[in-house]
Design a protein around this motif. Structure first.
Motif, PDB file in Angstrom:
ATOM      1  N   ASP A  36       0.254  -4.652   3.540  1.00  6.19           N
ATOM      2  CA  ASP A  36      -0.494  -4.237   2.617  1.00  6.19           C
ATOM      3  C   ASP A  36      -2.420  -3.786   3.047  1.00  6.19           C
ATOM      4  O   ASP A  36      -3.078  -3.609   1.833  1.00  6.19           O
ATOM      5  CB  ASP A  36      -1.361  -5.835   1.737  1.00  6.19           C
ATOM      6  CG  ASP A  36      -1.340  -6.763   3.016  1.00  6.19           C
ATOM      7  OD1 ASP A  36      -0.907  -6.587   4.346  1.00  6.19           O
ATOM      8  OD2 ASP A  36      -1.531  -7.863   2.870  1.00  6.19           O
ATOM      9  N   ASP A  37      -1.702  -3.561   4.649  1.00  3.42           N
ATOM     10  CA  ASP A  37      -2.890  -2.812   4.631  1.00  3.42           C
ATOM     11  C   ASP A  37      -3.474  -1.920   3.997  1.00  3.42           C
ATOM     12  O   ASP A  37      -2.720  -0.693   3.482  1.00  3.42           O
ATOM     13  CB  ASP A  37      -3.345  -2.361   5.987  1.00  3.42           C
ATOM     14  CG  ASP A  37      -3.705  -3.626   6.910  1.00  3.42           C
ATOM     15  OD1 ASP A  37      -3.888  -5.123   6.753  1.00  3.42           O
ATOM     16  OD2 ASP A  37      -2.765  -3.767   8.199  1.00  3.42           O
ATOM     17  N   ARG A  38      -5.149  -1.239   3.824  1.00  2.00           N
ATOM     18  CA  ARG A  38      -5.626  -0.555   2.640  1.00  2.00           C
ATOM     19  C   ARG A  38      -6.222   0.216   3.523  1.00  2.00           C
ATOM     20  O   ARG A  38      -6.992   0.906   3.313  1.00  2.00           O
ATOM     21  CB  ARG A  38      -6.929  -0.325   2.036  1.00  2.00           C
ATOM     22  CG  ARG A  38      -5.865  -1.834   0.887  1.00  2.00           C
ATOM     23  CD  ARG A  38      -5.462  -1.153  -0.152  1.00  2.00           C
ATOM     24  NE  ARG A  38      -5.989  -0.719  -0.696  1.00  2.00           N
ATOM     25  CZ  ARG A  38      -4.810   0.163  -1.957  1.00  2.00           C
ATOM     26  NH1 ARG A  38      -3.807   0.200  -1.920  1.00  2.00           N
ATOM     27  NH2 ARG A  38      -5.871   0.734  -2.550  1.00  2.00           N
ATOM     28  N   LYS A  39      -4.813   0.953   4.230  1.00  3.27           N
ATOM     29  CA  LYS A  39      -5.296   2.219   5.488  1.00  3.27           C
ATOM     30  C   LYS A  39      -3.535   3.244   5.882  1.00  3.27           C
ATOM     31  O   LYS A  39      -3.073   2.199   6.378  1.00  3.27           O
ATOM     32  CB  LYS A  39      -5.807   2.206   6.910  1.00  3.27           C
ATOM     33  CG  LYS A  39      -5.272   0.536   7.198  1.00  3.27           C
ATOM     34  CD  LYS A  39      -6.174  -0.469   9.152  1.00  3.27           C
ATOM     35  CE  LYS A  39      -7.256  -0.501   8.437  1.00  3.27           C
ATOM     36  NZ  LYS A  39      -8.294  -0.420   9.479  1.00  3.27           N
ATOM     37  N   GLY A  96       1.580   1.464   6.504  1.00  2.00           N
ATOM     38  CA  GLY A  96       2.129  -0.315   7.172  1.00  2.00           C
ATOM     39  C   GLY A  96       3.395  -0.083   6.898  1.00  2.00           C
ATOM     40  O   GLY A  96       4.167  -0.310   7.776  1.00  2.00           O
ATOM     41  N   THR A 105       0.840  -1.536  -0.162  1.00  2.00           N
ATOM     42  CA  THR A 105      -0.359   0.295  -0.024  1.00  2.00           C
ATOM     43  C   THR A 105       0.744   1.534   0.199  1.00  2.00           C
ATOM     44  O   THR A 105       1.901   1.127   0.791  1.00  2.00           O
ATOM     45  CB  THR A 105      -0.848  -0.395   1.196  1.00  2.00           C
ATOM     46  OG1 THR A 105      -1.907  -0.938   0.432  1.00  2.00           O
ATOM     47  CG2 THR A 105      -1.867   1.159   1.166  1.00  2.00           C
ATOM     48  N   ASN A 127      -9.119   5.396   6.269  1.00  2.00           N
ATOM     49  CA  ASN A 127      -9.398   3.672   5.760  1.00  2.00           C
ATOM     50  C   ASN A 127      -9.454   4.016   4.661  1.00  2.00           C
ATOM     51  O   ASN A 127      -9.903   5.278   3.656  1.00  2.00           O
ATOM     52  CB  ASN A 127     -10.070   3.672   5.792  1.00  2.00           C
ATOM     53  CG  ASN A 127     -10.474   3.313   7.646  1.00  2.00           C
ATOM     54  OD1 ASN A 127      -9.476   1.668   8.087  1.00  2.00           O
ATOM     55  ND2 ASN A 127     -11.415   3.489   8.614  1.00  2.00           N
ATOM     56  N   LEU A 182       0.095  -1.605  11.228  1.00  2.00           N
ATOM     57  CA  LEU A 182      -0.859  -1.561  10.425  1.00  2.00           C
ATOM     58  C   LEU A 182       0.801  -3.585   9.621  1.00  2.00           C
ATOM     59  O   LEU A 182       1.921  -2.778   9.714  1.00  2.00           O
ATOM     60  CB  LEU A 182      -0.505  -0.451   9.325  1.00  2.00           C
ATOM     61  CG  LEU A 182      -1.436   0.196   9.835  1.00  2.00           C
ATOM     62  CD1 LEU A 182      -1.547   1.712   8.997  1.00  2.00           C
ATOM     63  CD2 LEU A 182      -3.002  -0.255  10.275  1.00  2.00           C
TER      64      LEU A 182
END
Length: 342
Positions: A266-269, A232, A181, A293, A263
């Motif tokens: 690859d966390d989408r935040k 992340g 991300t 988010n 995080l």
């Protein structure tokens, strides 16, 4: 075998020794300055002990000299430089896969045409991978560790001897890819920038940054030493220092630890934090940390007449001007870095 295909870009960076030579002109001048720095540091430490009434024995002097040499060790600079150059030479030989190979210094990343590339190989430290990933679009990035004894290589999964096989798998689209991300900022002046690890928003000098921060439906005027927005990937880097400070204060005041927020890459935040917020008649500190988010945004409006900046991944020279009247919107980017991991 691969005639007619695009090129492979090999991204390099200057070593510390090369940086010294560029700064001071010649190798001999760099040597002289390192030696002078060593002598100065030894004398400074000796005087500091003497000022406290502490006698300096031969063992103490040896310890002082050892500590100083770790800061100014020219031999370490030369060893690092030679290891990197040798690794680069070997890598270029390994990448003879009938595809043109172009060596690109990191200084030229913003202007290099990656549309001509089939794959991108990075040989350097982890930070170089992070910097490259912002410019290559959807191209796969292959991180090569030039000096495993010196670099942990979190983003450098391949040794030089493994690079050829990794490149061939990538060209044949058989490589294992990790999607990472990225954070993105867009300003009302039409500027856009990506971040692999983090964004910093603040003042170029040590003056307080003045701005408005809008998270969700809440808008707040603030004054601080800047805002940090992390992916992340950056959660264990600069952002971790925020938690270190909070944990230290909490231990001192309450004797308790502060839980850490983490995080995955690859966390989408995104995670954001306000550094050293100051409260006054014109500023408050109700919103000092939060998450952004996917499909959400954090909006910051500059109230800095001059010296307001936004930069990513610690690269201060590559910044967006962020002065009064400019508004920046930070989001999870639709573009992701594609790191070859196997």
């Amino acid at each position: 075998m691969y005639a007619g295909t695009k090129m492979i870009a090999v991204i390099t960076r200057e070593t510390r020794l090369e940086g010294l030579k560029q700064r001071w002109g010649t190798a001999s001048q760099a040597d002289f300055l390192l030696e002078a720095a060593f002598d100065h540091e030894v004398e400074r430490r000796r005087k500091a002990r003497s000022a406290k009434g502490l006698a300096v024995s031969e063992d103490d002097f040896s310890m002082i000299a050892t500590s100083a040499s770790e800061l100014t060790d020219h031999a370490a600079y030369e060893e690092e430089d030679e290891t990197y150059r040798k690794s680069l030479r070997t890598l270029m030989q390994e990448l003879d896969v009938e595809v043109p190979v172009r060596e690109v210094d990191r200084r030229y990343l913003p202007n290099f045409d990656f549309d001509r590339c089939l794959a991108v190989v990075v040989i350097g430290q982890d930070g170089l991978v992070a910097n490259v990933a912002k410019y290559v679009g959807n191209l796969p990035v292959i991180g090569v560790n030039p000096d495993p004894a010196r670099y942990d290589g979190v983003l450098l999964p391949f040794q030089v001897s493994e690079a050829r096989a990794a490149v061939l798998r990538t060209i044949k689209q058989k490589a294992r890819i990790e999607k990472v991300t990225l954070a993105e900022v867009n300003t009302i002046t039409g500027q856009r920038m990506l971040a692999f690890n983090d964004f910093f928003i603040g003042c170029r000098t040590h003056a307080s940054a003045r701005y408005t921060l809008e998270a969700g439906s809440v808008r707040e005027p603030q004054s601080s030493s800047g805002v940090l927005i992390s992916t992340g990937s950056g959660a264990t880097g600069w952002m971790s220092s925020v938690f270190n400070m909070a944990a230290g204060v909490s231990r001192f005041v309450t004797g308790k630890e502060v839980p850490r927020l983490t995080l995955a890459r690859d966390d989408r935040k995104l995670m954001w934090a306000v550094r050293e917020p100051f409260t006054s008649r014109h500023s408050s500190a109700e919103q000092v940390m939060g998450l952004v988010n996917d499909q959400e945004e954090l909006v910051i409006g500059s109230q800095m007449p001059t010296n307001g900046v936004i930069f990513s991944d610690g690269i201060e020279d590559d910044y967006l001007e962020f002065n009064s009247g400019n508004i920046a919107t930070f989001t999870v980017s639709q573009q992701r870095a594609r790191l070859v991991v196997g």
